[in-house]
Design an enzyme around this catalytic site. Structure first.
Site, short mmCIF file in Angstrom:
data_model
loop_
_atom_site.label_atom_id
_atom_site.label_comp_id
_atom_site.label_asym_id
_atom_site.label_seq_id
_atom_site.Cartn_x
_atom_site.Cartn_y
_atom_site.Cartn_z
N GLY A 221 0.82 -1.30 -0.09
CA GLY A 221 -0.01 0.00 -0.04
C GLY A 221 0.85 1.10 -0.03
O GLY A 221 1.78 1.27 -0.57
N SER A 222 0.56 2.33 0.61
CA SER A 222 0.93 3.49 0.75
C SER A 222 2.45 3.82 1.10
O SER A 222 3.14 5.00 0.75
CB SER A 222 0.12 4.21 1.38
OG SER A 222 -1.23 4.80 0.39
N THR A 223 2.93 2.96 2.01
CA THR A 223 4.50 3.00 2.06
C THR A 223 5.18 3.05 1.00
O THR A 223 6.32 3.37 1.07
CB THR A 223 4.69 1.72 3.29
OG1 THR A 223 4.38 0.75 2.75
CG2 THR A 223 3.92 2.33 4.71
N PHE A 224 4.74 2.24 0.34
CA PHE A 224 5.59 2.25 -1.24
C PHE A 224 5.61 3.31 -2.02
O PHE A 224 6.49 3.57 -3.12
CB PHE A 224 4.94 1.18 -2.18
CG PHE A 224 5.81 0.47 -3.27
CD1 PHE A 224 6.75 -0.36 -2.91
CD2 PHE A 224 5.71 0.80 -4.58
CE1 PHE A 224 7.82 -0.90 -3.69
CE2 PHE A 224 6.41 0.30 -5.62
CZ PHE A 224 7.38 -0.53 -5.38
#
Length: 345
Positions: free
Chosen positions: A68-71
């Protein structure tokens, strides 16, 4: 240094359902030393023979998940390094974006807004990140995924490490540029992810994660590492990651007395080729942000109730980081925040 799994709370645990699983890693971004690593469910090492293989495996190293958004660290850092955008670059963003045959939404409803790159990261805008990825281009994005080490083992001195799952560039479809930049359609290990954030915390230089520092008097890991992005890009990313904690999706990661930088992640899980209503919540952060001593990841697989990384994983990050900072006697770098009365709850 012991790290305890976060205590289940009503947002994570429901007695009527199986408990979710957790992984947490604490790394020194300057050296790559893994200071602590924990998984839950766990097992009694004094009764090893009775534990199942599933319980014994080190999920932080062996298991891959859609982050998800950590990427978004890859998309934004790559675009900054390639001078495609600056933190102040602005875009007029609709609440949805069409990418090939898919319409991708924001996690939360909003109208059309003008957002800077700084805002896009702080508010974890999917539409904004994809817009930046389209400006960066698929070839450059694939190259940055490679440069950050995804799709490859980190080289940690622990058996069974997974390489994760990265679709080769020649296998990308038209919608890949919309899914991969926001951390869907790609699988990473917790160790790979914390290593990427440690790279930013180490002024853009990636060092090999390791558990063993010396054998006898011989130092095993003494390499200088590999530069991934410039110090300038790393500094700008750190400033924007601080905004995530100060005023964005990661406010519950704040620690009175310390500057904190990091990113939330909430990823929908896929089963049998289709996305289902199950999620992975995570937070990856660096502290003290002014001169990082710790890179910490918390990943919660299938939390119950609340599903968002900012409310499920960020508080666990805060508690682990607070304990570790005290244990290592790291002095506060923002003592003025001690008197604010903030609790981070």
């Amino acid at each position: 240094m012991p790290v305890r799994a976060p205590k289940p709370n009503r947002s994570i645990h429901d007695a009527s359902r199986p408990a979710p699983s957790f992984s947490a890693i604490v790394m020194d971004p300057r050296t790559g030393a893994i200071l602590a690593m924990a998984n839950y469910p766990t097992f009694n090492s004094n009764d090893f023979s009775t534990a199942s293989p599933d319980a014994r495996r080190n999920r932080a190293v062996t298991d891959a998940y859609e982050p998800g958004s950590t990427f978004k660290i890859v998309t934004i850092a790559g675009a900054l390094e390639d001078n495609v955008v600056s933190p102040a670059s602005t875009f007029t963003l609709a609440p949805t974006i069409q990418v090939a045959d898919r319409v991708i939404h924001e996690a939360h409803l909003r109208g059309t807004e003008v957002m800077s790159v700084r805002d896009i990261l702080a508010q974890s805008s999917n539409v904004g990140t994809i817009t930046i990825a389209e400006k960066l281009g698929p070839d450059a994005l694939a190259s940055w995924i490679e440069r950050f080490g995804f799709g490859h083992q980190t080289g940690v001195d622990y058996p069974g490490e997974s390489s994760g799952l990265v679709l080769p560039r020649d296998k990308w479809s038209g919608s890949t540029i919309g899914t991969v930049p926001i951390g869907q359609g790609i699988a990473v290990t917790p160790l790979q992810m914390v290593s990427a954030y440690a790279t930013i915390g180490n002024s853009g230089v990636r060092v090999t994660p390791h558990l063993v520092e010396k054998v006898g008097s011989k130092r095993v890991h003494a390499g200088k590492g590999t530069r991934v992005v410039s110090t300038h890009t790393a500094d700008r990313m750190m400033a924007m990651f601080r905004d995530v904690v100060l005023e964005g999706t990661g406010t519950q990661a704040a620690i009175p007395g310390y500057t904190v930088a990091g990113k939330t992640g909430t990823a929908q899980k896929a089963e049998n080729g289709h996305y289902v209503t199950k999620y992975v919540a995570s937070f990856v952060g660096l502290v003290p942000a002014k001169s990082p001593r710790l890179a910490i990841l918390v990943m919660v697989d299938e939390p119950h109730g609340d599903i968002y990384g900012g409310s499920v994983a960020a508080p666990a990050f805060r508690d682990i980081a607070r304990f570790d900072l005290q244990y290592l006697e790291v002095p506060p770098d923002a003592p003025e925040t001690k008197t604010t009365g903030a609790t981070g709850q």
